[in-house]
Every structure is written in C-alpha cells, then in structure tokens.
Write a protein that holds these residues in place. Structure first.
Motif, PDB file in Angstrom:
ATOM      1  N   GLY A   1     -38.370  49.982 -30.243  1.00 17.00           N
ATOM      2  CA  GLY A   1     -37.669  49.947 -31.516  1.00 17.00           C
ATOM      3  C   GLY A   1     -37.970  51.199 -32.339  1.00 17.00           C
TER       4      GLY A   1
ATOM      5  N   ASP B   1     -36.719  46.112 -33.580  1.00 16.86           N
ATOM      6  CA  ASP B   1     -37.239  45.422 -32.401  1.00 16.86           C
ATOM      7  C   ASP B   1     -37.057  46.284 -31.153  1.00 16.86           C
ATOM      8  OD1 ASP B   1     -37.649  43.329 -34.122  1.00 16.86           O
ATOM      9  OD2 ASP B   1     -35.813  42.257 -33.524  1.00 16.86           O
TER      10      ASP B   1
ATOM     11  N   THR C   1     -32.747  48.791 -33.311  1.00 19.02           N
ATOM     12  CA  THR C   1     -33.240  48.066 -32.142  1.00 19.02           C
ATOM     13  C   THR C   1     -33.105  48.939 -30.904  1.00 19.02           C
ATOM     14  OG1 THR C   1     -32.587  45.942 -33.103  1.00 19.02           O
ATOM     15  CG2 THR C   1     -32.921  46.005 -30.711  1.00 19.02           C
TER      16      THR C   1
END
Length: 360
Positions: free
Chosen positions: A73, A38, A79
């Motif tokens: 990401g 992400d 992340t």
C-alpha cells in the motif's frame, strides 16, 4: 512429442502486500491524519483442464510455479495492486494429488474445469484503517498475509473408452494399428510399446470410440515388475477391457490367468469392468489346435473368446461392435447423470428466482 503421465511440481501463491503507514501532509491543512493504503492481494494458483493437451511433458522441465506478490500500500489512501494469478493447463483426466498425504485434491474429468490449488494471501491494512476516536494518529500497519505452498503430483489417466491389456507381444499394437489410424511401433519382440497409444475406432457416422494400447503387463507387475503396472491407471476410466491373448503361445490359458490376476491385484476396480477376451494370431494355427486353445481359454475365463487375426484382418468387426455395446451403455448412463444435474440446477435456479420475486 514425449508422453509423460505424471509429474511432481511445487506451487506457491503470492504473499499479500504490506499496508502503508502514511500521514496527510499538505500546505494549509492542519492535522491531516493517517492516509496509508492497504496492500494488494497475492496471486492465486489455479489448475485448469484442456483438451488441447494430451501429456504432462510441459511439467518435465519446469517444476516450480509461484504467483506474484501483492504490491504494498501507499500514501494518499492508495491500495496496492493485486498479484497476477498463475493458471496451470493440464490434459483432461488429470488428477492432482497432495505429495505429503497422497490425498486426491481434484480429479479434472471435464474440459475447462478449473480448481484453486493455492490461495493468495490477503493484503495488510494500512494505518488509515486503525484510526479511531482515541487514536487519531496510528502508526501501525499490518504486513501482508503469507501465501500457501505445497508439493503436488499431477497424474494423467487417459479418458479412453476401452483399453487393451495382455502380455508383451500379444498383438495389441498390431490390433490398434489395424482398427484405427494410430501407428504404434510393432516388432517381433516384446515391450515394443513403452507408453500408451490412443486410436479412434470408426464403425459408422455416429459409432466411434477411443481405444488405448497400454504397455504389456508381466507376472509380478502389481509388485512393481515391468512397465505395465504404472500405466494401468489409464484403464480405470474405460468402459470395457479388451484382453488380448496370443493363441500361438505355449499356454494361452495360463497367460490369460496371469494378466487376470494382475488386474485383481492392482485393486483399482479394473477387474470389475466388462472384459472381452480375444485370441490373436489365429491364422498361424490349424483348426484342431485352434479349437483346443479356444476350449482351454474358455474354461479359464468363463466366456467364449473371439478369434481374430490383425495381420489377415479377420474377425475384427465382431470384436469392435462388442466393445462399442459397452461404450454405448456407459455413455447413456453418463448422459442420464448429466440430465439429472441439469434438472436439479434448473429447479434450484427457479427456486432462487421465486425467492427474489417474493416480498413480505
């Protein structure tokens, strides 16, 4: 240091980082699957009140403030890092007003009070989030959410206990320099004060209050004439208004009426505050003339004015103690409100503890 009591600035929070589209690729590992991470959250924009500042001069030379964008990401389910926040330090007493709607977003009246002005955008999902039983290899990722942006006005209203008002050359700066350690400019011509001055009046070990000297008002100030109307906001938070009238003027009673009308026309609640009327420069008048002036002003304002001479240091103490009475009343009310909040918070915390300890 220059005094600046208003500034228009642009704030923008950071955009969220985009999600990643990535697939696991390792030797001897078949069908590795998606592993896109992400994006990171964008940075927020905060405003915080501090007593270390007493002017908005820092926002005179920089008007645009943008928080960092979140990092995108990456593969292997990594992340992105969140963007760094921005904290705008402003003096206690600053109002933040939306430039488009004129809505007061926040009024920072306490030290260390901190409010979110613009929230950073959330990071986008990577393709690992979209894996399902029917879609084993998604090639989809979300872009980061955009941050918020807005133009705002920062307007400082000094947290003085009492404010000096009056026509230009009424003796306000001389009075302030006599009763406090402040040293505003004084001269024998009007408009010597171009921005507010603060001074601390020391009547005893525990009897102190802050006095603000504002630029002189003139007739028509409520319609934009002169300098004083712009600074009347600094009196809105005062416990009392100290109205100085030059006793040596041609028509002192008329001068009082002019300023009183401007306070009413300003419509900021100042006209409802306790008012202490003071005749200045009384040492320059004879007893008979001074008596006539006192009667005319008393008839206009409905109270007995104090008679002082800042230069000769006459009659100052009674005026200061009269002001302090109103300041003390206001402080007692504020302390009572704070105590009510503390009691309410203690009750709330106790109820929460009881709920935590309760078991069915």
């Amino acid at each position: 240091m220059k005094f600046l009591d208003q500034a228009k600035i642009f704030v923008k929070s950071g955009n969220g980082g985009a999600g990643s589209v990535s697939f696991r690729r390792e030797k001897y590992v078949a069908f590795g699957g998606p592993n896109g991470g992400d994006g990171g959250k964008g940075g927020d924009v905060w405003v915080e009140a501090t007593r270390d500042l007493n002017t908005l001069i820092d926002y005179r030379y920089q008007q645009h403030f943008k928080a960092e964008t979140g990092i995108h990401g990456m593969g292997r389910d990594r992340t992105g890092a969140a963007g760094e926040d921005i904290v705008l330090k402003v003096p206690v007493g600053t109002q933040v007003i939306d430039a488009d709607t004129d809505e007061i977003l926040v009024d920072l009246t306490e030290e260390d009070q901190r409010v979110l002005l613009a929230k950073g955008g959330n990071g986008g999902w990577g393709n690992a989030r979209f894996k399902s039983s029917t879609n084993q290899a998604p090639r989809k990722a979300n872009p980061g959410e955009e941050g918020e942006e807005r133009w705002v006005w920062l307007r400082l209203k000094l947290l003085a206990d009492a404010g000096l008002v009056g026509l230009p050359n009424a003796g306000k700066s001389t009075f302030l320099s006599t009763v406090t350690a402040a040293s505003p400019k004084t001269a024998d011509y009007p408009f010597t004060t171009l921005h507010p001055h603060l001074g601390v009046v020391n009547l005893g070990a525990a009897e102190r209050f802050v006095l603000a000297d504002l630029p002189g008002l003139i007739e028509g100030a409520s319609e934009g004439a002169g300098l004083g109307h712009r600074f009347l906001g600094h009196v809105e938070r005062c416990a009392a208004v100290l109205h100085l009238v030059d006793a040596s003027a041609e028509e002192p009673a008329e001068n009082y009426r002019i300023i009183r009308n401007e306070l009413v026309e300003y419509d900021g609640g100042i006209e409802n505050k306790p008012e202490i009327v003071v005749l200045t420069k009384c040492d320059s008048l004879g007893e008979e003339t001074l008596s006539d002036v006192k009667e005319s002003v008393e008839a206009e304002c409905g109270q007995t004015p104090f008679l002082i001479s800042s230069v000769a240091n006459q009659g100052l103490k009674p005026v200061l103690f009269a002001v302090y009475e109103h300041v003390q009343k206001r402080r007692q009310k504020e302390e009572a409100k704070r105590e009510e909040k503390r009691i309410a918070q203690a009750i709330k915390d106790g109820e929460m503890e009881e709920q935590k300890g309760w078991s069915p």
